[in-house]
Write a protein that holds these residues in place. Structure first.
Motif, PDB file in Angstrom:
ATOM      1  N   HIS A 217      42.279  44.100  58.451  1.00 57.76           N
ATOM      2  CA  HIS A 217      43.343  44.545  57.536  1.00 57.76           C
ATOM      3  C   HIS A 217      42.672  45.390  56.466  1.00 57.76           C
ATOM      4  N   HIS A 218      43.394  46.372  55.976  1.00 58.58           N
ATOM      5  CA  HIS A 218      42.848  47.132  54.850  1.00 58.58           C
ATOM      6  C   HIS A 218      43.972  47.763  54.038  1.00 58.58           C
ATOM      7  N   ARG A 219      43.613  48.124  52.822  1.00 63.09           N
ATOM      8  CA  ARG A 219      44.496  48.859  51.919  1.00 63.09           C
ATOM      9  C   ARG A 219      43.677  49.980  51.323  1.00 63.09           C
ATOM     10  N   LEU A 220      44.283  51.139  51.267  1.00 60.82           N
ATOM     11  CA  LEU A 220      43.627  52.262  50.624  1.00 60.82           C
ATOM     12  C   LEU A 220      44.546  52.757  49.518  1.00 60.82           C
ATOM     13  N   GLU A 221      43.998  52.834  48.319  1.00 59.57           N
ATOM     14  CA  GLU A 221      44.734  53.335  47.162  1.00 59.57           C
ATOM     15  C   GLU A 221      43.938  54.478  46.564  1.00 59.57           C
ATOM     16  N   LEU A 222      44.559  55.617  46.445  1.00 62.70           N
ATOM     17  CA  LEU A 222      43.941  56.773  45.808  1.00 62.70           C
ATOM     18  C   LEU A 222      44.659  57.011  44.492  1.00 62.70           C
ATOM     19  N   TYR A 223      43.914  57.065  43.410  1.00 61.70           N
ATOM     20  CA  TYR A 223      44.491  57.343  42.097  1.00 61.70           C
ATOM     21  C   TYR A 223      44.315  58.836  41.853  1.00 61.70           C
ATOM     22  N   VAL A 224      45.437  59.531  41.688  1.00 61.18           N
ATOM     23  CA  VAL A 224      45.411  61.003  41.685  1.00 61.18           C
ATOM     24  C   VAL A 224      46.147  61.569  40.467  1.00 61.18           C
ATOM     25  N   ARG A 225      45.887  62.846  40.232  1.00 53.91           N
ATOM     26  CA  ARG A 225      46.689  63.631  39.277  1.00 53.91           C
ATOM     27  C   ARG A 225      46.834  65.009  39.864  1.00 53.91           C
ATOM     28  N   ARG A 226      47.911  65.671  39.506  1.00 55.93           N
ATOM     29  CA  ARG A 226      48.146  67.033  40.003  1.00 55.93           C
ATOM     30  C   ARG A 226      47.079  67.956  39.467  1.00 55.93           C
TER      31      ARG A 226
ATOM     32  N   HIS B 222      55.583  50.122  58.716  1.00 53.12           N
ATOM     33  CA  HIS B 222      54.389  50.555  59.448  1.00 53.12           C
ATOM     34  C   HIS B 222      53.222  50.671  58.455  1.00 53.12           C
ATOM     35  N   HIS B 223      52.004  50.637  58.992  1.00 48.42           N
ATOM     36  CA  HIS B 223      50.846  50.751  58.117  1.00 48.42           C
ATOM     37  C   HIS B 223      50.850  52.104  57.391  1.00 48.42           C
ATOM     38  N   HIS B 224      50.568  52.050  56.124  1.00 45.18           N
ATOM     39  CA  HIS B 224      50.442  53.273  55.324  1.00 45.18           C
ATOM     40  C   HIS B 224      49.536  52.976  54.142  1.00 45.18           C
ATOM     41  N   ASP B 225      49.049  54.039  53.537  1.00 43.39           N
ATOM     42  CA  ASP B 225      48.229  53.926  52.344  1.00 43.39           C
ATOM     43  C   ASP B 225      49.019  54.470  51.162  1.00 43.39           C
ATOM     44  N   HIS B 226      48.446  54.366  49.969  1.00 45.80           N
ATOM     45  CA  HIS B 226      49.165  54.791  48.760  1.00 45.80           C
ATOM     46  C   HIS B 226      48.312  55.717  47.896  1.00 45.80           C
ATOM     47  N   MET B 227      48.985  56.706  47.322  1.00 48.93           N
ATOM     48  CA  MET B 227      48.413  57.503  46.242  1.00 48.93           C
ATOM     49  C   MET B 227      49.234  57.176  45.006  1.00 48.93           C
ATOM     50  N   ILE B 228      48.548  56.927  43.899  1.00 48.65           N
ATOM     51  CA  ILE B 228      49.216  56.602  42.648  1.00 48.65           C
ATOM     52  C   ILE B 228      48.914  57.712  41.658  1.00 48.65           C
TER      53      ILE B 228
END
Length: 141
Positions: free
Chosen positions: A128-137, A90-96
């Motif tokens: 269509h799209h992709r969302l990527e969030l670059y994160v840190r705690r 299913h469609h989902h986005d990502h946090m890295i």
């Protein structure tokens, strides 16, 4: 699920004219069992641990063929080796996580609605799209 996914991957390779060896069959089983987003080196390590005796070059060729067949997707995150996931999710986005490299899947209805609204305001619809969030705690106080 992983057994049916392994069969789907095997069928895709056969359809591409690739011979299914014992080594490839073990690699496909390892790939089908993945609950994360491994890169080729990690898949190779797991396949070797399972006794596949497969070369890293074969892992790369197999992944490229499976991508061309549309059954897996290549994820290219900034500064990281390419990672792989099933294409039928299913469609989902990502946090890295920039510190650990962990990839976290998420969905958020508000984000999806906002993206559609922004596109519509500009006279477009999202295909269509992709969302990527670059994160840190966040540091704990």
């Amino acid at each position: 699920m992983s057994e049916s996914r392994a069969l789907q991957l095997e069928t895709a390779l056969r359809d591409a004219g690739v011979r299914i060896t014992r080594q490839r069959k073990l690699l496909l089983s390892v790939l089908a069992d993945c609950a994360d987003h491994p890169d080729a080196t990690e898949l190779h390590r797991r396949a070797e641990a399972a006794g596949a005796g497969v070369s890293l070059a074969t892992v790369y060729r197999t992944l490229t063929t499976l991508q061309a067949q549309g059954v897996i997707e290549k994820l290219e995150f900034q500064g990281e080796p390419a990672r792989w996931e099933p294409a039928d999710q299913h469609h989902h986005d990502h946090m890295i996580d920039v510190e650990t490299g962990q990839v976290i899947e998420f969905t958020n209805d508000r984000i999806e609605r906002l993206q559609a609204e922004i596109a519509a305001e500009m006279g477009y619809e999202i295909v269509h799209h992709r969302l990527e969030l670059y994160v840190r705690r966040k540091p704990t106080a």
